[in-house]
Every structure is written in C-alpha cells, then in structure tokens.
Motif scaffolding. Structure first.
Motif, PDB file in Angstrom:
ATOM      1  N   PRO A   1       0.839  -1.209   0.000  1.00 43.16           N
ATOM      2  CA  PRO A   1       0.000   0.000   0.000  1.00 43.16           C
ATOM      3  C   PRO A   1       0.868   1.251   0.000  1.00 43.16           C
ATOM      4  CG  PRO A   1       0.023  -1.017   2.171  1.00 43.16           C
ATOM      5  CD  PRO A   1       0.728  -1.970   1.252  1.00 43.16           C
ATOM      6  N   ALA A   2       0.401   2.276  -0.656  1.00 48.22           N
ATOM      7  CA  ALA A   2       1.127   3.543  -0.684  1.00 48.22           C
ATOM      8  C   ALA A   2       0.900   4.316   0.611  1.00 48.22           C
ATOM      9  CB  ALA A   2       0.668   4.379  -1.876  1.00 48.22           C
ATOM     10  N   VAL A   3       1.820   5.211   0.893  1.00 51.22           N
ATOM     11  CA  VAL A   3       1.680   6.171   1.985  1.00 51.22           C
ATOM     12  C   VAL A   3       1.166   7.470   1.372  1.00 51.22           C
ATOM     13  CG1 VAL A   3       2.871   7.466   3.792  1.00 51.22           C
ATOM     14  CG2 VAL A   3       3.556   5.110   3.268  1.00 51.22           C
ATOM     15  N   THR A   4       0.130   8.054   1.953  1.00 52.29           N
ATOM     16  CA  THR A   4      -0.490   9.235   1.342  1.00 52.29           C
ATOM     17  C   THR A   4      -0.628  10.375   2.342  1.00 52.29           C
ATOM     18  OG1 THR A   4      -2.743   8.507   1.844  1.00 52.29           O
ATOM     19  CG2 THR A   4      -1.806   7.792  -0.255  1.00 52.29           C
ATOM     20  N   ARG A   5      -0.708  11.573   1.762  1.00 51.39           N
ATOM     21  CA  ARG A   5      -1.036  12.750   2.554  1.00 51.39           C
ATOM     22  C   ARG A   5      -1.694  13.768   1.638  1.00 51.39           C
ATOM     23  NH1 ARG A   5      -0.513  17.367   5.211  1.00 51.39           N
ATOM     24  NH2 ARG A   5      -0.341  17.273   7.492  1.00 51.39           N
ATOM     25  N   ASP A   6      -2.718  14.444   2.156  1.00 53.21           N
ATOM     26  CA  ASP A   6      -3.397  15.462   1.363  1.00 53.21           C
ATOM     27  C   ASP A   6      -2.632  16.776   1.427  1.00 53.21           C
ATOM     28  OD1 ASP A   6      -5.336  13.658   0.743  1.00 53.21           O
ATOM     29  OD2 ASP A   6      -6.821  14.427   2.173  1.00 53.21           O
ATOM     30  N   PHE A   7      -2.633  17.484   0.292  1.00 50.11           N
ATOM     31  CA  PHE A   7      -2.013  18.804   0.217  1.00 50.11           C
ATOM     32  C   PHE A   7      -2.853  19.681  -0.699  1.00 50.11           C
ATOM     33  CE2 PHE A   7       0.722  21.904  -1.914  1.00 50.11           C
ATOM     34  CZ  PHE A   7       1.289  22.552  -0.828  1.00 50.11           C
ATOM     35  N   ARG A   8      -3.461  20.688  -0.129  1.00 45.54           N
ATOM     36  CA  ARG A   8      -4.240  21.668  -0.887  1.00 45.54           C
ATOM     37  C   ARG A   8      -5.270  20.999  -1.803  1.00 45.54           C
ATOM     38  NH1 ARG A   8      -1.881  27.023  -0.912  1.00 45.54           N
ATOM     39  NH2 ARG A   8      -0.655  27.170   1.014  1.00 45.54           N
TER      40      ARG A   8
ATOM     41  N   PRO B   1       8.367   9.296   1.796  1.00 48.68           N
ATOM     42  CA  PRO B   1       7.637  10.051   2.813  1.00 48.68           C
ATOM     43  C   PRO B   1       8.286  11.378   3.198  1.00 48.68           C
ATOM     44  CG  PRO B   1       7.676   7.726   3.371  1.00 48.68           C
ATOM     45  CD  PRO B   1       8.606   7.894   2.214  1.00 48.68           C
ATOM     46  N   ALA B   2       9.555  11.580   2.847  1.00 50.28           N
ATOM     47  CA  ALA B   2      10.177  12.877   3.123  1.00 50.28           C
ATOM     48  C   ALA B   2       9.492  13.987   2.335  1.00 50.28           C
ATOM     49  CB  ALA B   2      11.676  12.834   2.799  1.00 50.28           C
ATOM     50  N   LEU B   3       9.038  13.683   1.123  1.00 52.85           N
ATOM     51  CA  LEU B   3       8.293  14.681   0.356  1.00 52.85           C
ATOM     52  C   LEU B   3       6.989  15.022   1.065  1.00 52.85           C
ATOM     53  CD1 LEU B   3       7.732  16.403  -2.156  1.00 52.85           C
ATOM     54  CD2 LEU B   3       6.825  14.350  -3.258  1.00 52.85           C
TER      55      LEU B   3
ATOM     56  N   THR C   1       3.397   9.764  13.349  1.00 52.19           N
ATOM     57  CA  THR C   1       3.880  10.953  14.048  1.00 52.19           C
ATOM     58  C   THR C   1       4.578  11.911  13.096  1.00 52.19           C
ATOM     59  OG1 THR C   1       4.127   9.772  16.134  1.00 52.19           O
ATOM     60  CG2 THR C   1       5.431  11.785  15.849  1.00 52.19           C
ATOM     61  N   LEU C   2       5.480  11.378  12.275  1.00 55.93           N
ATOM     62  CA  LEU C   2       6.309  12.232  11.418  1.00 55.93           C
ATOM     63  C   LEU C   2       5.497  13.000  10.388  1.00 55.93           C
ATOM     64  CD1 LEU C   2       9.312   9.799  10.779  1.00 55.93           C
ATOM     65  CD2 LEU C   2       9.194  11.688  12.405  1.00 55.93           C
ATOM     66  N   LEU C   3       4.315  12.491  10.016  1.00 53.04           N
ATOM     67  CA  LEU C   3       3.479  13.172   9.029  1.00 53.04           C
ATOM     68  C   LEU C   3       2.271  13.861   9.649  1.00 53.04           C
ATOM     69  CD1 LEU C   3       3.488  10.499   6.162  1.00 53.04           C
ATOM     70  CD2 LEU C   3       5.004  12.467   6.465  1.00 53.04           C
ATOM     71  N   SER C   4       2.227  13.940  10.967  1.00 53.31           N
ATOM     72  CA  SER C   4       1.068  14.526  11.640  1.00 53.31           C
ATOM     73  C   SER C   4       1.123  16.047  11.605  1.00 53.31           C
ATOM     74  CB  SER C   4       1.007  14.056  13.093  1.00 53.31           C
ATOM     75  OG  SER C   4       2.080  14.596  13.851  1.00 53.31           O
ATOM     76  N   GLU C   5      -0.051  16.661  11.766  1.00 56.13           N
ATOM     77  CA  GLU C   5      -0.128  18.129  11.801  1.00 56.13           C
ATOM     78  C   GLU C   5       0.654  18.678  12.988  1.00 56.13           C
ATOM     79  OE1 GLU C   5      -1.436  19.962   9.579  1.00 56.13           O
ATOM     80  OE2 GLU C   5      -2.773  18.665   8.430  1.00 56.13           O
ATOM     81  N   GLU C   6       0.553  17.994  14.126  1.00 53.51           N
ATOM     82  CA  GLU C   6       1.222  18.490  15.327  1.00 53.51           C
ATOM     83  C   GLU C   6       2.735  18.475  15.161  1.00 53.51           C
ATOM     84  OE1 GLU C   6      -2.767  17.066  15.966  1.00 53.51           O
ATOM     85  OE2 GLU C   6      -0.978  16.027  15.185  1.00 53.51           O
ATOM     86  N   TYR C   7       3.261  17.393  14.628  1.00 49.55           N
ATOM     87  CA  TYR C   7       4.704  17.305  14.436  1.00 49.55           C
ATOM     88  C   TYR C   7       5.164  18.309  13.395  1.00 49.55           C
ATOM     89  CZ  TYR C   7       9.329  15.275  13.696  1.00 49.55           C
ATOM     90  OH  TYR C   7      10.679  15.082  13.593  1.00 49.55           O
ATOM     91  N   ALA C   8       4.405  18.467  12.312  1.00 52.05           N
ATOM     92  CA  ALA C   8       4.775  19.431  11.283  1.00 52.05           C
ATOM     93  C   ALA C   8       4.835  20.845  11.840  1.00 52.05           C
ATOM     94  CB  ALA C   8       3.783  19.363  10.123  1.00 52.05           C
ATOM     95  N   ALA C   9       3.952  21.152  12.769  1.00 47.01           N
ATOM     96  CA  ALA C   9       3.960  22.493  13.361  1.00 47.01           C
ATOM     97  C   ALA C   9       5.242  22.735  14.159  1.00 47.01           C
ATOM     98  CB  ALA C   9       2.735  22.671  14.258  1.00 47.01           C
ATOM     99  N   THR C  10       5.710  21.721  14.866  1.00 44.72           N
ATOM    100  CA  THR C  10       6.960  21.894  15.621  1.00 44.72           C
ATOM    101  C   THR C  10       8.146  22.055  14.683  1.00 44.72           C
ATOM    102  OG1 THR C  10       7.452  19.507  15.785  1.00 44.72           O
ATOM    103  CG2 THR C  10       6.023  20.460  17.468  1.00 44.72           C
TER     104      THR C  10
END
Length: 581
Positions: free
Chosen positions: A252-259, A273-275, A326-335
């Motif tokens: 399965p792919a790893v996904t994240r929404d952007f705009r 996942p670094a992208l 954790t690494l792709l979460s909103e909370e972690y991204a904010a830090t």
C-alpha cells in the motif's frame, strides 16, 4: 500518453498503447528498452520503485516494490573485516539482490494483457539490431575507458573497441548477450506447453530469472575479486540463493493530502515520505512563501526540505518501526515549521522522540579523497556537472490505468560487466551505514533505504497524474518544486518542469562517500542574480549549476471527467520525450 527520460522508451510505450495494450503492458516494454538505451543510468542488475492505480480501483494507489534486499552474506562485520568504514560506491560488495526485472515481470503477470513475447520483442530487436549511442552514454563510457582497461576487463570488452577506444556518439551498439537472456526467459514460458495461461508463462520467466542461468552466472562472477571504489579489490557476497529467495511485491502507498490533492508515495524503506513531510510543513503557509522563484520562497522551501531530510536520515529504513503517523502529523509538522528562521540553517536537525535511532557520523567532502573515477552517486554533482542519472517513465491509457516508475541501478559505472549476461550488478547497498544503531545500518535480507521515489496524485477518488524524476537525493526535492508550482501556483505541467530548479545538499548524501555540505544550496542560474544574492545574504552556501542543469521530471495525467490525457517531459538533457494522442 507516455513520457520518459529517453525518446526510444517513450516511443516503445506509445507503440504498445496504439496497438491496444494497457499502461501496464506499455510500461514494461518501455522499461526493458531503458535497460538498453540508458545503460549508464539503469540496467537489469538494478532496482525499481513504481506506483500505479488501475481503472477498476482508480482511487487506490499501489506500490510496485522492486528493491532487492542485502544478500545473506552482507553484514557490517564482513565489510569491516574487509577494511571498510563505508559500503563502496562501486563493485559487487555494494550489490543488493537485483529487483527490477522480477518487478516488471510481476506487473505484467498480474496486471498486463500482452504476452511476454510481444512485450520483449521491442528490447530484443534493439539488443540484436542495435541503437544509436546517445551523447550521455558515450561520455560515460569514455570517462570510464581507462579504468575499464586497467581494472574491469570484462567491461572493456563489452563497451570498448578492440583497440581500447570508446564508441562514438551515434554509433550503433548491440547487446546480443542480453538478448539471449531475454530469449531464455521466453523459452521458460514456452516449455510449459500450449495449455499454460499467459500469466503462467510470465511466472515461469520470473522463476527462470531467479533460479536459472542468470543467478548462476551472477554467483560465479561475484566471487571473483575486482576493484571497488576504495581503490582495493574485493569479492562480492551475492549468491544464487539470494536471487532464488527474492520476489518483488505490492505494498500500500503512503499518502497525505495537500491543498485538495492526495499525494501518494512508497513507504519509509525509500525516501518518498520525506516529500510528504515537507508538504506537511509548508501547507499552511501563505502562497507567497511557497513560490520557488522568489528568494523568500526558495529559502522557505529549502529550510523545510532540510528538516524533512534530516528526519529521513534519522528515522527511515527497513526495520518496520518508522513512526510515520507521528512524522506526518499536523502536530509534528507544526513543531518543525517553527524551526524555520530568516537565515539558513547549517545544522542537521532531526526531530526527537522515543526510540529514535542514532545518526551516523557526519562527513564533509574535505575529509575525503576520491577513489575510483565515475562511481558513487549516479546523478549531478554539487557543481551541477552531469555524470549520469537515474531513469523515469510514466504511462496513462484511455481506460484510466496509470503508472509512475523510477528504475535505476546496475549502471555501467557500478560494477564489472558479467560475461554471458551483458549487464552488471547494482550498488544500492551504498545507501546503508556500517555504523551500528542507525535506521539504515546494513543488515542481511533488509532493503537499503533507496532514493527511488515516483509519485501519484489523486483527487476525488481518482488518480489524476503520475510523475517522477531521476536525481538521487534530489528526486523529491525537484518534485516538490513541481508540486508547488502546479498545485499552488497554477502552472501547467510543462511550465513547472521547465522552470528554474534548486536543491539543498545540507544533509548526509545517500551515495558513497556519504558527505554533506552544511548550508549548501545548488541553483540554476535562471533563478536570477537578485534572488541568488538574497539567498546568499540569508546564509545559504550557493553553488551555481548553469542555466539548464537541474531536474529531470516527466509526467502524464488524465482528467477522469472527460478522459482527456496530458503529458510533459524534461528538455534539459535533450533526451526526455512525451507523446500521445
């Protein structure tokens, strides 16, 4: 539509589509052509990561995993006993199990419609009749010619004339040994008789690859000591049993929404996942801060990439314990976002957390004396000089099947040519560390953390685009610029590919000799003198790479509402091509 890094591969893929094949049939045929026409960039002894979606399940991105693991005989203790503190950048000690061929055949077996004989007719014809040598391949062979003559005689025999001179640009080159291997794979399917299905014939070819003549020849050749990038001779540890134990697979792919767009990548055994992490850091910022063509935009993007790639170094690997949630979460991204300052960082700043692995010792280029010419990273140097690259191809068909694939490894600079097979082994293990405790320490049967990182984009339950780029550690950096220009800036795909590019080198490189340049930023001159001066004023150590040197992107896409397809390709190397109707 078909797009790739070489016009012959693009033409092959489109020919399959015109004859009624699907995107999967076309991608496999084009990929086997890339082995021949870009041998300085990829080969049958290399590896592959692809993402795809089917017309039946258009909203489900799937990873085709063609990254072979480390052989059973590869481990830290063995290489340290060989006097090494890094995995070499050339030679069989750095070889992972070849994964590309089995992965392509798996895709054809499970999702294709064509017979293997029809698919392989294209590469067999080119291998026997020949194709004109491209300037980039000719330069690579010429640069390696003295080394071939002195240290790798089988490569000299494969690539040089009898008098030791390299072939000229445009000269017809053939590979009858590789054609014979492909014909052996076809024969394995034919041996099943007329009652076998298409898929069973392809599966027989996969088994023949893993357990037959190819595996035995690789085993025999790897045992012979030969020159590696440390300047000494070593024997490899890849064995026939390693090939027999490996099969490509689907994940399965790893996904994240952007705009409003879903971005799909591979798992953290690759850098994909670094992208997603960089996009998470950047998403809530004002559009002005996301424009790669401005000084403040380039600065912000570069700083976000440093943070995402620091986490890649700290966390990513094939141990199954990477905390992506954790690494792709909103909370972690904010830090992480809060760490972006007006001036350039010259530190490696991975995030902290329970269980974080250790970081390998940081090395700068000044510590190192180069070993073998032409080995190590198969991409642009920090100066922007081209010494090779990876490959990429994208295909979309009228049904809605779509593929983005980045094959690499096994390039002619990586290891001696194996007589009787016509190709050499890859060197993907150079992306592992010989220091214990890191996320990507060398381990038998574990995959190296590969840089291969294609992308699928999805919207409203449908895949709408496939894209990717060669470029080693720069692949996701250049794709990030493309995504920001298209998804935020509204640029067309071709405009975004052609636009000035840049990338940071302020993190440990994945390729031998694994150095970093604190604060380093490589830019195309077209970014503009004013922008470059401001970046330097902010503390970036800028290297100007010339006008058209960075980025190798291609893309295809389809509007699910209308069925209209599009494609775009890179003009920089004057070799990429996109076509369709």
């Amino acid at each position: 539509m078909t797009a790739s890094t070489h016009w012959l591969a693009t033409a092959t893929g489109q020919a399959v589509l015109e004859r009624g094949g699907t995107a999967f049939d076309a991608a496999v045929a084009a990929a086997f052509v890339l082995h021949l026409v870009e041998p300085h960039l990829n080969g049958p002894g290399g590896d592959l990561v692809a993402l795809f979606a089917t017309a039946e399940q258009p909203g489900t991105p799937v990873v085709l995993m063609g990254q072979g693991p480390a052989p059973e005989g590869a481990g830290v203790a063995h290489l340290v006993a060989e006097g090494l503190d890094l995995v070499p950048g050339a030679g069989a000690l750095a070889a992972a199990v070849p994964g590309a061929v089995d992965a392509w055949l798996l895709l054809l077996e499970t999702h294709g419609t064509w017979e293997l004989r029809d698919v392989l007719a294209y590469p067999i014809d080119l291998a026997r009749a020949g194709h004109p040598l491209s300037p980039a391949v000719a330069r690579s062979i010429a640069s390696m010619a003295p080394f071939f003559l002195e240290h790798w005689p089988t490569s000299a025999e494969r690539w040089l004339h009898a008098d030791g001179t390299p072939p000229a640009v445009g000269e017809l080159v053939t590979n009858p040994a590789w054609a014979a291997v492909l014909e052996d794979l076809l024969a394995a399917g034919d041996d099943l008789g007329t009652g076998a299905s298409r898929a069973e014939r392809v599966r027989a070819a996969r088994d023949a690859w893993a357990t037959g003549r190819v595996a035995q020849e690789i085993d025999r050749f790897a045992r012979v000591p030969h020159r590696h990038s440390d300047g000494r001779d070593h024997a490899g540890v890849l064995r026939a049993s390693d090939l027999a134990a490996f099969r490509a697979g689907f994940e399965p792919a790893v996904t994240r929404d952007f705009r409003g767009t879903t971005v799909a990548k591979s798992g953290p055994w690759a850098q994909g996942p670094a992208l997603l992490a960089a996009l998470a850091i950047l998403e809530p910022l004002d559009d002005d801060l996301l424009d790669p063509g401005t000084a403040i935009g380039a600065h912000t993007i570069a700083e976000a990439l440093k943070l995402a790639l620091a986490d890649r170094e700290a966390w990513f690997g094939d141990d199954g314990a990477v905390p992506l949630g954790t690494l792709l979460s909103e909370e972690y991204a904010a830090t992480r976002r809060a760490l972006i300052d007006p001036t350039a960082s010259t530190e490696l700043r991975p995030g902290t957390g329970a269980g974080r692995p250790s970081i390998a010792r940081l090395r700068t280029a000044s510590e190192f004396t180069a070993g073998v010419e032409g080995v190590g990273e198969p991409t642009v140097e920090s100066t922007g000089d081209l010494r090779g690259d990876t490959c990429h191809l994208d295909v979309v068909d009228r049904f809605g099947n779509i593929v983005a694939a980045t094959p690499s490894g096994g390039w002619l600079q990586s290891s001696p040519t194996i007589p009787g097979l016509g190709f050499c082994l890859g060197t993907r293990l150079q992306m592992t560390w010989l220091e214990e405790g890191t996320a990507s320490t060398l381990r038998p049967s574990r995959r190296p953390r590969t840089t291969l990182t294609p992308t699928l984009l999805l919207r409203d339950g449908h895949a709408i685009a496939a894209l990717g780029s060669p470029g080693g550690d720069q692949q996701d950096q250049w794709q990030l610029l493309y995504l920001l220009r298209t998804l935020v800036g509204g640029w067309s795909p071709q405009q975004a590919i052609d636009a000035p590019a840049f990338h940071t080198t302020s993190f440990p490189g994945s390729f031998w000799p694994r150095t970093w340049e604190p604060g380093g930023l490589v830019v195309e001159d077209r970014l503009g003198d004013a922008v470059i001066r401001e970046l330097e004023a902010r503390g970036h150590l800028v290297t100007r790479a010339g006008g058209w040197t960075l980025g190798r992107l291609s893309t295809v896409g389809r509007d699910p509402a209308t069925g209209i397809v599009h494609a775009a390709a890179n003009a920089r190397a004057m070799q990429g091509y996109a076509t369709g109707r």
